[in-house]
Design an enzyme around this catalytic site. Structure first.
Site, PDB file in Angstrom:
ATOM      1  N   CYS B  37       0.818  -1.215   0.000  1.00 24.17           N
ATOM      2  CA  CYS B  37       0.000   0.000   0.000  1.00 24.17           C
ATOM      3  C   CYS B  37       0.853   1.266   0.000  1.00 24.17           C
ATOM      4  O   CYS B  37       0.325   2.361   0.005  1.00 24.17           O
ATOM      5  CB  CYS B  37      -0.997  -0.004   1.156  1.00 24.17           C
ATOM      6  SG  CYS B  37      -0.344  -0.579   2.709  1.00 24.17           S
ATOM      7  N   ASP B  39       2.820   2.416   2.319  1.00 21.22           N
ATOM      8  CA  ASP B  39       2.953   3.092   3.611  1.00 21.22           C
ATOM      9  C   ASP B  39       4.397   3.061   4.096  1.00 21.22           C
ATOM     10  O   ASP B  39       5.118   2.111   3.830  1.00 21.22           O
ATOM     11  CB  ASP B  39       2.111   2.379   4.680  1.00 21.22           C
ATOM     12  CG  ASP B  39       0.622   2.577   4.448  1.00 21.22           C
ATOM     13  OD1 ASP B  39       0.273   3.357   3.557  1.00 21.22           O
ATOM     14  OD2 ASP B  39      -0.174   1.957   5.176  1.00 21.22           O
ATOM     15  N   CYS B  64      -2.356   5.445   5.209  1.00 17.70           N
ATOM     16  CA  CYS B  64      -3.791   5.618   5.392  1.00 17.70           C
ATOM     17  C   CYS B  64      -4.102   5.951   6.848  1.00 17.70           C
ATOM     18  O   CYS B  64      -3.250   5.862   7.726  1.00 17.70           O
ATOM     19  CB  CYS B  64      -4.531   4.354   4.981  1.00 17.70           C
ATOM     20  SG  CYS B  64      -4.213   2.964   6.078  1.00 17.70           S
ATOM     21  N   CYS B 107      -2.154  -2.847   8.920  1.00 18.24           N
ATOM     22  CA  CYS B 107      -1.677  -1.586   9.508  1.00 18.24           C
ATOM     23  C   CYS B 107      -1.205  -1.813  10.944  1.00 18.24           C
ATOM     24  O   CYS B 107      -0.224  -1.225  11.391  1.00 18.24           O
ATOM     25  CB  CYS B 107      -2.787  -0.544   9.515  1.00 18.24           C
ATOM     26  SG  CYS B 107      -3.337  -0.076   7.872  1.00 18.24           S
TER      27      CYS B 107
END
Lengths: 197, 137
Positions: B37, B39, B64, B107
């Protein structure tokens, strides 16, 4: 007759990373004609379903194979190097440092007033340059993979390298997307919070 | 999809954003990322070398809202714990506290990895500073 699920097999082409997209397109048209629903309108229900199935694989396969990045991601997954299941330990620390610094710079620029715009444009040019460099790296690795014996150590090594280059590319892509958002006057502020979660 | 109030709260008012002096021997830095993603998360702890208690924790995450919330919560939990207690923080604790949906579990994994990386960095620094401690342990 069963339909191959593997895109390369379905298209009847060699399992290579460097592809002649012109030839691929030609093959796509040929197969589209071959599986066109009109040709199956008088066939059995079973054959009609099969034609639909084949059309779906054809479209997915074409979308995947014509794009070098999607093609590489597909082949990596098929060869047992999945992209989506990596933990951070697979990401080289230098890359994380680099991406972090680039993000910091971008954030600083975004908080600036209109005078930061030229800097943002510079940053974008910079990122696009990085992406171009990555893409030529990818092409070289594609050639390395194609030249190696399938399943050999060299081939595996090439896939491994391709995966890390793709990771780097993904990060850079995100940065370009973020700069574009920042340049797209005020768009970042207008975006509802929920959507980013 | 509905997100918990806690995620929104941490996302809108993240705690402990910032950085600590990376070169200090009492500071451990963990930098982790999720390529899928895009990150990237930096988490730092400042440890009291006498007591082994984490006196300060800072983070900076690009990603995010759930990634930001996970690392923000992690820094809150780290303060006041000893280094060894910190290693017991599990990603599932974060998932439960923030009611993260299944698609956002990675996450919390990232936040756990960041904690481990930061503590690991601190321990490495200490061992490097006192080579005799390595031999004893």
């Amino acid at each position: 007759m069963s339909i191959p699920r593997d895109f390369y097999e379905f298209f009847g082409i060699e399992r290579r990373l460097t592809l002649d997209t012109g030839a691929l397109q030609k093959r796509f048209y040929e197969l589209s004609r071959q599986w066109h629903p009109d040709r199956f309108s008088r066939k059995s229900a079973e054959e009609q379903l099969q034609a639909l199935d084949a059309t779906a694989i054809l479209n997915d396969g074409y979308r995947t194979l014509r794009d070098p990045v999607k093609r590489a991601e597909y082949l990596l997954t098929e060869e047992g190097f999945p992209i989506g299941e990596q933990r951070s330990r697979d990401v080289p620390p230098e890359l994380l440092e680099e991406v972090f610094e680039l993000n910091m710079m971008l954030e600083e620029l975004k908080q600036g007033d209109a005078s930061a715009r030229p800097q943002l444009e510079n940053a974008r040019e910079n990122f696009v340059g990085l992406r171009m460099g990555i893409d030529s790296e990818l092409m070289a690795l594609f050639a390395k993979y194609d030249a190696a014996e399938p399943q050999s150590e060299t081939a595996k090594q090439a896939l491994h390298e391709i995966r890390s280059v793709l990771n780097r590319r993904r990060y850079i892509e995100n940065l370009i997307r973020d700069v574009d958002k920042a340049l797209d006057a005020g768009a970042a502020d207008a975006e509802p919070v929920e959507e980013r979660l | 999809m509905a997100y918990s109030d806690k995620v929104l709260d941490h996302y809108k008012n993240p705690r402990n954003v910032g950085s600590l002096d990376k070169s200090s021997p009492d500071v451990g830095t963990g930098m982790v990322g999720a390529p899928e993603c895009g990150d990237v998360m930096k988490l730092q702890v400042k440890v009291n070398p006498e007591t082994g208690v984490i006196e300060d924790a800072k983070f900076k995450t690009f990603g995010c809202g759930s990634a930001i919330a996970s690392s923000s919560l992690a820094t809150e939990w780290l303060k006041g714990r000893t280094v060894d207690q910190a290693l017991h923080i599990k990603n599932t604790d974060i998932v439960n506290e923030l009611s993260l949906p299944p698609v956002k579990i990675h996450c919390s994994v990232l936040a756990e990895d960041a904690i481990k990386a930061a503590i690991g960095d601190y321990k490495n620094k200490r061992n490097a500073a006192k080579p005799e401690a390595v031999a004893v342990s």
